[in-house]
Design a protein around this motif. Sequence first.
Motif, PDB file in Angstrom:
ATOM      1  N   VAL A  29     -12.214  29.877 -50.903  1.00  0.00           N
ATOM      2  CA  VAL A  29     -11.402  31.096 -50.816  1.00  0.00           C
ATOM      3  C   VAL A  29     -10.033  30.831 -50.185  1.00  0.00           C
ATOM      4  CG1 VAL A  29     -13.397  32.636 -50.752  1.00  0.00           C
ATOM      5  CG2 VAL A  29     -12.467  31.732 -48.613  1.00  0.00           C
ATOM      6  N   ALA A  30      -9.634  29.551 -50.131  1.00  0.00           N
ATOM      7  CA  ALA A  30      -8.377  29.194 -49.467  1.00  0.00           C
ATOM      8  C   ALA A  30      -7.172  29.884 -50.112  1.00  0.00           C
ATOM      9  CB  ALA A  30      -8.194  27.680 -49.477  1.00  0.00           C
ATOM     10  N   VAL A  31      -7.118  29.917 -51.434  1.00  0.00           N
ATOM     11  CA  VAL A  31      -5.990  30.552 -52.123  1.00  0.00           C
ATOM     12  C   VAL A  31      -5.955  32.042 -51.796  1.00  0.00           C
ATOM     13  CG1 VAL A  31      -5.055  31.168 -54.390  1.00  0.00           C
ATOM     14  CG2 VAL A  31      -5.885  28.851 -53.978  1.00  0.00           C
ATOM     15  N   LEU A  32      -7.108  32.686 -51.861  1.00  0.00           N
ATOM     16  CA  LEU A  32      -7.174  34.117 -51.559  1.00  0.00           C
ATOM     17  C   LEU A  32      -6.784  34.379 -50.110  1.00  0.00           C
ATOM     18  CD1 LEU A  32      -7.825  36.991 -52.395  1.00  0.00           C
ATOM     19  CD2 LEU A  32     -10.234  36.518 -51.926  1.00  0.00           C
ATOM     20  N   GLN A  33      -7.260  33.569 -49.218  1.00  0.00           N
ATOM     21  CA  GLN A  33      -6.916  33.730 -47.808  1.00  0.00           C
ATOM     22  C   GLN A  33      -5.414  33.568 -47.605  1.00  0.00           C
ATOM     23  OE1 GLN A  33      -9.351  31.526 -45.064  1.00  0.00           O
ATOM     24  NE2 GLN A  33      -7.916  31.804 -43.391  1.00  0.00           N
ATOM     25  N   GLY A  34      -4.823  32.590 -48.270  1.00  0.00           N
ATOM     26  CA  GLY A  34      -3.374  32.382 -48.181  1.00  0.00           C
ATOM     27  C   GLY A  34      -2.597  33.580 -48.696  1.00  0.00           C
ATOM     28  N   LEU A  35      -3.062  34.159 -49.792  1.00  0.00           N
ATOM     29  CA  LEU A  35      -2.399  35.343 -50.346  1.00  0.00           C
ATOM     30  C   LEU A  35      -2.461  36.510 -49.368  1.00  0.00           C
ATOM     31  CD1 LEU A  35      -3.708  35.173 -54.031  1.00  0.00           C
ATOM     32  CD2 LEU A  35      -1.364  34.757 -53.264  1.00  0.00           C
ATOM     33  N   LEU A  36      -3.634  36.721 -48.779  1.00  0.00           N
ATOM     34  CA  LEU A  36      -3.802  37.831 -47.835  1.00  0.00           C
ATOM     35  C   LEU A  36      -2.987  37.607 -46.566  1.00  0.00           C
ATOM     36  CD1 LEU A  36      -7.628  38.507 -48.278  1.00  0.00           C
ATOM     37  CD2 LEU A  36      -5.727  39.838 -49.211  1.00  0.00           C
ATOM     38  N   GLU A  37      -2.859  36.340 -46.160  1.00  0.00           N
ATOM     39  CA  GLU A  37      -2.024  36.031 -44.989  1.00  0.00           C
ATOM     40  C   GLU A  37      -0.564  36.363 -45.269  1.00  0.00           C
ATOM     41  OE1 GLU A  37      -2.942  31.928 -44.150  1.00  0.00           O
ATOM     42  OE2 GLU A  37      -4.790  32.459 -43.086  1.00  0.00           O
ATOM     43  N   ASN A  38      -0.108  36.067 -46.504  1.00  0.00           N
ATOM     44  CA  ASN A  38       1.280  36.346 -46.875  1.00  0.00           C
ATOM     45  C   ASN A  38       1.619  37.830 -46.854  1.00  0.00           C
ATOM     46  OD1 ASN A  38       2.995  34.009 -47.464  1.00  0.00           O
ATOM     47  ND2 ASN A  38       1.338  33.440 -48.846  1.00  0.00           N
ATOM     48  N   ILE A  39       0.635  38.681 -47.165  1.00  0.00           N
ATOM     49  CA  ILE A  39       0.916  40.129 -47.132  1.00  0.00           C
ATOM     50  C   ILE A  39       0.474  40.756 -45.805  1.00  0.00           C
ATOM     51  CG2 ILE A  39       0.868  40.390 -49.640  1.00  0.00           C
ATOM     52  CD1 ILE A  39      -1.937  41.691 -49.297  1.00  0.00           C
ATOM     53  N   LYS A  40       0.107  39.874 -44.853  1.00  0.00           N
ATOM     54  CA  LYS A  40      -0.228  40.284 -43.488  1.00  0.00           C
ATOM     55  C   LYS A  40      -1.360  41.315 -43.420  1.00  0.00           C
ATOM     56  CE  LYS A  40       4.379  39.217 -41.688  1.00  0.00           C
ATOM     57  NZ  LYS A  40       4.539  38.103 -42.538  1.00  0.00           N
ATOM     58  N   ARG A  41      -2.458  41.039 -44.144  1.00  0.00           N
ATOM     59  CA  ARG A  41      -3.637  41.903 -44.099  1.00  0.00           C
ATOM     60  C   ARG A  41      -4.741  41.193 -43.334  1.00  0.00           C
ATOM     61  NH1 ARG A  41      -4.381  46.516 -47.231  1.00  0.00           N
ATOM     62  NH2 ARG A  41      -6.188  46.666 -45.869  1.00  0.00           N
ATOM     63  N   LYS A  42      -4.598  41.191 -41.995  1.00  0.00           N
ATOM     64  CA  LYS A  42      -5.557  40.507 -41.131  1.00  0.00           C
ATOM     65  C   LYS A  42      -6.950  41.105 -41.243  1.00  0.00           C
ATOM     66  CE  LYS A  42      -2.120  38.894 -37.898  1.00  0.00           C
ATOM     67  NZ  LYS A  42      -1.529  38.915 -36.597  1.00  0.00           N
ATOM     68  N   ASP A  43      -7.026  42.409 -41.500  1.00  0.00           N
ATOM     69  CA  ASP A  43      -8.336  43.049 -41.637  1.00  0.00           C
ATOM     70  C   ASP A  43      -9.098  42.494 -42.835  1.00  0.00           C
ATOM     71  OD1 ASP A  43      -6.331  44.296 -43.252  1.00  0.00           O
ATOM     72  OD2 ASP A  43      -7.626  46.045 -43.534  1.00  0.00           O
ATOM     73  N   LEU A  44      -8.386  42.291 -43.937  1.00  0.00           N
ATOM     74  CA  LEU A  44      -9.040  41.745 -45.131  1.00  0.00           C
ATOM     75  C   LEU A  44      -9.376  40.270 -44.940  1.00  0.00           C
ATOM     76  CD1 LEU A  44      -6.944  43.440 -47.973  1.00  0.00           C
ATOM     77  CD2 LEU A  44      -8.996  44.269 -46.816  1.00  0.00           C
ATOM     78  N   ILE A  45      -8.515  39.554 -44.224  1.00  0.00           N
ATOM     79  CA  ILE A  45      -8.786  38.142 -43.932  1.00  0.00           C
ATOM     80  C   ILE A  45     -10.052  38.020 -43.096  1.00  0.00           C
ATOM     81  CG2 ILE A  45      -7.933  36.088 -42.719  1.00  0.00           C
ATOM     82  CD1 ILE A  45      -5.068  37.110 -43.439  1.00  0.00           C
ATOM     83  N   SER A  46     -10.204  38.895 -42.114  1.00  0.00           N
ATOM     84  CA  SER A  46     -11.403  38.814 -41.268  1.00  0.00           C
ATOM     85  C   SER A  46     -12.661  39.131 -42.078  1.00  0.00           C
ATOM     86  CB  SER A  46     -11.288  39.736 -40.052  1.00  0.00           C
ATOM     87  OG  SER A  46     -11.313  41.083 -40.440  1.00  0.00           O
ATOM     88  N   ARG A  47     -12.584  40.077 -43.027  1.00  0.00           N
ATOM     89  CA  ARG A  47     -13.740  40.348 -43.885  1.00  0.00           C
ATOM     90  C   ARG A  47     -14.069  39.142 -44.760  1.00  0.00           C
ATOM     91  NH1 ARG A  47     -12.176  46.087 -46.283  1.00  0.00           N
ATOM     92  NH2 ARG A  47     -13.659  45.495 -47.891  1.00  0.00           N
ATOM     93  N   LEU A  48     -13.021  38.477 -45.247  1.00  0.00           N
ATOM     94  CA  LEU A  48     -13.211  37.287 -46.066  1.00  0.00           C
ATOM     95  C   LEU A  48     -13.831  36.162 -45.245  1.00  0.00           C
ATOM     96  CD1 LEU A  48     -12.682  35.962 -48.828  1.00  0.00           C
ATOM     97  CD2 LEU A  48     -10.430  35.307 -47.975  1.00  0.00           C
ATOM     98  N   LYS A  49     -13.323  35.954 -44.035  1.00  0.00           N
ATOM     99  CA  LYS A  49     -13.874  34.912 -43.163  1.00  0.00           C
ATOM    100  C   LYS A  49     -15.322  35.213 -42.800  1.00  0.00           C
ATOM    101  CE  LYS A  49      -9.639  33.210 -41.047  1.00  0.00           C
ATOM    102  NZ  LYS A  49      -8.836  33.112 -39.819  1.00  0.00           N
ATOM    103  N   GLN A  50     -15.601  36.470 -42.561  1.00  0.00           N
ATOM    104  CA  GLN A  50     -16.969  36.872 -42.230  1.00  0.00           C
ATOM    105  C   GLN A  50     -17.899  36.548 -43.391  1.00  0.00           C
ATOM    106  OE1 GLN A  50     -17.276  40.987 -41.110  1.00  0.00           O
ATOM    107  NE2 GLN A  50     -19.491  40.976 -41.241  1.00  0.00           N
ATOM    108  N   PHE A  51     -17.456  36.816 -44.605  1.00  0.00           N
ATOM    109  CA  PHE A  51     -18.254  36.508 -45.794  1.00  0.00           C
ATOM    110  C   PHE A  51     -18.546  35.014 -45.861  1.00  0.00           C
ATOM    111  CE2 PHE A  51     -18.518  35.019 -50.162  1.00  0.00           C
ATOM    112  CZ  PHE A  51     -19.512  35.829 -50.675  1.00  0.00           C
ATOM    113  N   VAL A  52     -17.515  34.197 -45.624  1.00  0.00           N
ATOM    114  CA  VAL A  52     -17.668  32.747 -45.696  1.00  0.00           C
ATOM    115  C   VAL A  52     -18.623  32.250 -44.607  1.00  0.00           C
ATOM    116  CG1 VAL A  52     -16.461  30.547 -45.408  1.00  0.00           C
ATOM    117  CG2 VAL A  52     -15.433  32.358 -46.780  1.00  0.00           C
ATOM    118  N   GLU A  53     -18.467  32.765 -43.387  1.00  0.00           N
ATOM    119  CA  GLU A  53     -19.307  32.336 -42.274  1.00  0.00           C
ATOM    120  C   GLU A  53     -20.767  32.699 -42.488  1.00  0.00           C
ATOM    121  OE1 GLU A  53     -17.558  34.121 -38.845  1.00  0.00           O
ATOM    122  OE2 GLU A  53     -15.782  32.841 -38.945  1.00  0.00           O
TER     123      GLU A  53
END
Length: 180
Positions: free
Chosen positions: A60-84
């Motif tokens: 999910v690195a590409v998706l995480q990078g995209l979400l970081e670029n639009i500064k959506r930390k909430d969505l990044i944390s949901r994505l990280k939680q899914f991965v973990e």
Amino acid sequence: MDPFLTLLHSLSLSLSDSELASLKFLCQDKIGKRKLESVRSGRELFSILLEQQLITADDVAVLQGLLENIKRKDLISRLKQFVEEGEANAPDDQPDAHEKPIDVICENVGRDWRMLIRKLGVHEVKIDRIVAANERNLREQLYQSLREWQKSKGRDAKVTDLIKALRGCNMNLVADVVEQ
């Protein structure tokens, strides 16, 4: 339904039109202009990224990078939680013989079950997975959510916590029945 697709759908619903436009701009080097012009939702954009294997449940690195670029930390944390969390549906998570409180709750709690589960501290991603796996069965969604709470707490899963959460959700009648 695939839990990763459920997550992508959930992320898509959280995107504003301007955020979608930003994501499309960021994907110009990855996706052809004609395809990008036809994209009207995050779901469509994610589908293209999936087709081109730029994102997968394991990468999910590409998706995480995209979400970081639009500064959506909430969505990044949901994505990280899914991965973990990964796919934690081990066969050894079968119910114990002494699960009377869970049965009582399943019989008496209705559509407001999500409020109870959130009060117990179960993460939104896990709730979404359970809902996707049991789409048309409200009782099973609640049951599996309670099992997930019980599994995550281990020996710390106490009936008193269930009663406290029920009372916190103004489900006092159900709490009284569980206490009995």
